[in-house]
Design a protein around this motif. Structure first.
Motif, mmCIF file in Angstrom:
data_model
loop_
_atom_site.group_PDB
_atom_site.id
_atom_site.type_symbol
_atom_site.label_atom_id
_atom_site.label_comp_id
_atom_site.label_asym_id
_atom_site.label_seq_id
_atom_site.Cartn_x
_atom_site.Cartn_y
_atom_site.Cartn_z
ATOM 1 N N ARG A 1 0.844 -1.199 0.000
ATOM 2 C CA ARG A 1 0.000 0.000 0.000
ATOM 3 C C ARG A 1 0.877 1.246 0.000
ATOM 4 O O ARG A 1 1.912 1.286 0.649
ATOM 5 N N ILE A 2 0.422 2.267 -0.722
ATOM 6 C CA ILE A 2 1.154 3.536 -0.708
ATOM 7 C C ILE A 2 0.176 4.692 -0.476
ATOM 8 O O ILE A 2 -1.018 4.587 -0.754
ATOM 9 N N TYR A 3 0.737 5.780 0.034
ATOM 10 C CA TYR A 3 -0.054 6.983 0.318
ATOM 11 C C TYR A 3 0.657 8.190 -0.292
ATOM 12 O O TYR A 3 1.858 8.122 -0.568
ATOM 13 N N PRO A 4 -0.083 9.280 -0.497
ATOM 14 C CA PRO A 4 0.550 10.458 -1.099
ATOM 15 C C PRO A 4 1.829 10.856 -0.363
ATOM 16 O O PRO A 4 1.891 10.830 0.866
ATOM 17 N N ILE A 5 2.825 11.227 -1.142
ATOM 18 C CA ILE A 5 4.144 11.520 -0.579
ATOM 19 C C ILE A 5 4.294 13.021 -0.356
ATOM 20 O O ILE A 5 4.069 13.817 -1.264
ATOM 21 N N ILE A 6 4.649 13.380 0.867
ATOM 22 C CA ILE A 6 4.950 14.775 1.182
ATOM 23 C C ILE A 6 6.381 14.814 1.699
ATOM 24 O O ILE A 6 6.757 14.012 2.551
ATOM 25 N N SER A 7 7.193 15.720 1.183
ATOM 26 C CA SER A 7 8.585 15.822 1.621
ATOM 27 C C SER A 7 8.740 17.013 2.554
ATOM 28 O O SER A 7 8.648 18.155 2.101
ATOM 29 N N PRO A 8 8.939 16.765 3.858
ATOM 30 C CA PRO A 8 9.092 17.908 4.767
ATOM 31 C C PRO A 8 10.407 18.647 4.542
ATOM 32 O O PRO A 8 11.443 18.033 4.286
ATOM 33 N N ALA A 9 10.312 19.959 4.618
ATOM 34 C CA ALA A 9 11.509 20.790 4.523
ATOM 35 C C ALA A 9 11.478 21.786 5.674
ATOM 36 O O ALA A 9 10.402 22.133 6.168
ATOM 37 N N VAL A 10 12.638 22.214 6.121
ATOM 38 C CA VAL A 10 12.709 23.199 7.204
ATOM 39 C C VAL A 10 13.295 24.495 6.662
ATOM 40 O O VAL A 10 14.102 24.487 5.739
ATOM 41 N N ILE A 11 12.857 25.592 7.253
ATOM 42 C CA ILE A 11 13.353 26.908 6.848
ATOM 43 C C ILE A 11 13.523 27.720 8.121
ATOM 44 O O ILE A 11 12.725 27.581 9.053
ATOM 45 N N VAL A 12 14.566 28.533 8.190
ATOM 46 C CA VAL A 12 14.850 29.185 9.472
ATOM 47 C C VAL A 12 15.402 30.600 9.288
ATOM 48 O O VAL A 12 16.222 30.851 8.408
ATOM 49 N N ALA A 13 14.905 31.499 10.131
ATOM 50 C CA ALA A 13 15.485 32.833 10.220
ATOM 51 C C ALA A 13 16.420 32.831 11.423
ATOM 52 O O ALA A 13 15.966 32.708 12.560
ATOM 53 N N VAL A 14 17.721 32.935 11.181
ATOM 54 C CA VAL A 14 18.708 32.973 12.260
ATOM 55 C C VAL A 14 19.069 34.429 12.532
ATOM 56 O O VAL A 14 19.348 35.189 11.601
ATOM 57 N N VAL B 1 16.162 33.545 3.613
ATOM 58 C CA VAL B 1 16.566 32.701 4.739
ATOM 59 C C VAL B 1 16.911 31.299 4.219
ATOM 60 O O VAL B 1 16.522 30.931 3.111
ATOM 61 N N LEU B 2 17.607 30.511 5.024
ATOM 62 C CA LEU B 2 18.082 29.199 4.566
ATOM 63 C C LEU B 2 17.026 28.121 4.769
ATOM 64 O O LEU B 2 16.247 28.152 5.722
ATOM 65 N N ALA B 3 17.039 27.147 3.869
ATOM 66 C CA ALA B 3 16.070 26.050 3.931
ATOM 67 C C ALA B 3 16.698 24.770 3.405
ATOM 68 O O ALA B 3 17.695 24.812 2.696
#
Ligand code: ZN
Length: 231
Positions: free
Chosen positions: A100-113, A134-136
């Protein structure tokens, strides 16, 4: 994607009939046949929808697109090669081996330092010349969001961060990401760009910012929040 052509008329905000190959206002999405009759419709980039029709239509259209894209790319079982069938839920199932497979979501992070009332902004080699943000980066297998943030910042500009705080999130359908935004403080190290993904980075005061992204993205909201607190 296609939106109704209305010469000389401003498009209504929050279109609820953005569509599809059908040109009939039904909220599904499919690829157009070569000989489709496009009279009365015009093609626009998906990114342009935010400006043209507002946030809700942008989200709706991109969700439909993501569903179509996922179905197109999940036609066969990745385990045994059998054509997949729709499952009872929002997944797909292999009738032969049961995979079985489900929709694929790719988490990404982004940050204001931030460091002493200045914000870390970088020029990505894929950005237009002069644009800073900002970087991600994408989260790797087995990583927490915080671990991904620390690794990305270390790899791309060589510094360590602390005081990581959640800020906001945004579905980012280019192609199928979920952007999770944070604020953080500089802890140690001096900027040393990786020279591949990032070719320039610096600390900027709110009154001396370079060119920054438009208002569609959570990256811009992070920068706007910094400006609000530091001007
Ligand atoms: Zn299978």
């Amino acid at each position: 994607m296609l939106i109704p052509e209305m010469d000389g008329i401003e498009l209504p905000r929050e279109l609820d009939y953005i569509s599809t190959g059908e040109v009939d206002g039904v909220g599904t999405w499919r690829e157009l046949p070569e000989d489709a009759d496009l009279k009365g419709w015009r093609a626009v980039p998906r990114r342009a929808l935010w400006e043209l029709t507002g946030e809700i239509s942008f989200a709706k259209a991109n969700r439909l697109y993501a569903e179509m894209d996922w179905r197109k790319n999940s036609r066969f079982c990745g385990r045994c090669g059998t054509p997949m069938e729709d499952g009872e839920d929002n997944g797909r199932a292999c009738p032969k081996c049961g995979y079985r497979i489900y929709p694929i979501i790719s988490p990404a992070v982004i940050v204001a330092v931030e460091r002493e009332n200045r914000i870390l902004l970088a020029h990505n080699s894929a950005f237009p010349s002069g644009r800073y943000s900002v970087l991600a980066g994408f989260v790797d297998l087995g990583e927490s969001l915080e671990e991904a943030l620390r690794r990305e910042i270390r790899e791309e500009v060589g510094i360590e961060i602390s005081d990581i705080r959640y800020f906001d999130s945004q579905s980012w359908p280019f192609p199928r990401s979920l952007m999770v935004a944070f604020q953080a403080r500089w802890a140690s190290g001096e900027i040393e760009v990786d020279g591949k993904e990032i070719d320039s980075a610096d600390w900027f005061a709110s009154e001396d910012l370079p060119e920054i992204p438009g208002s569609v993205s959570v990256s811009r909201r992070l920068i706007d929040d910094f400006i609000k607190r530091n001007s």
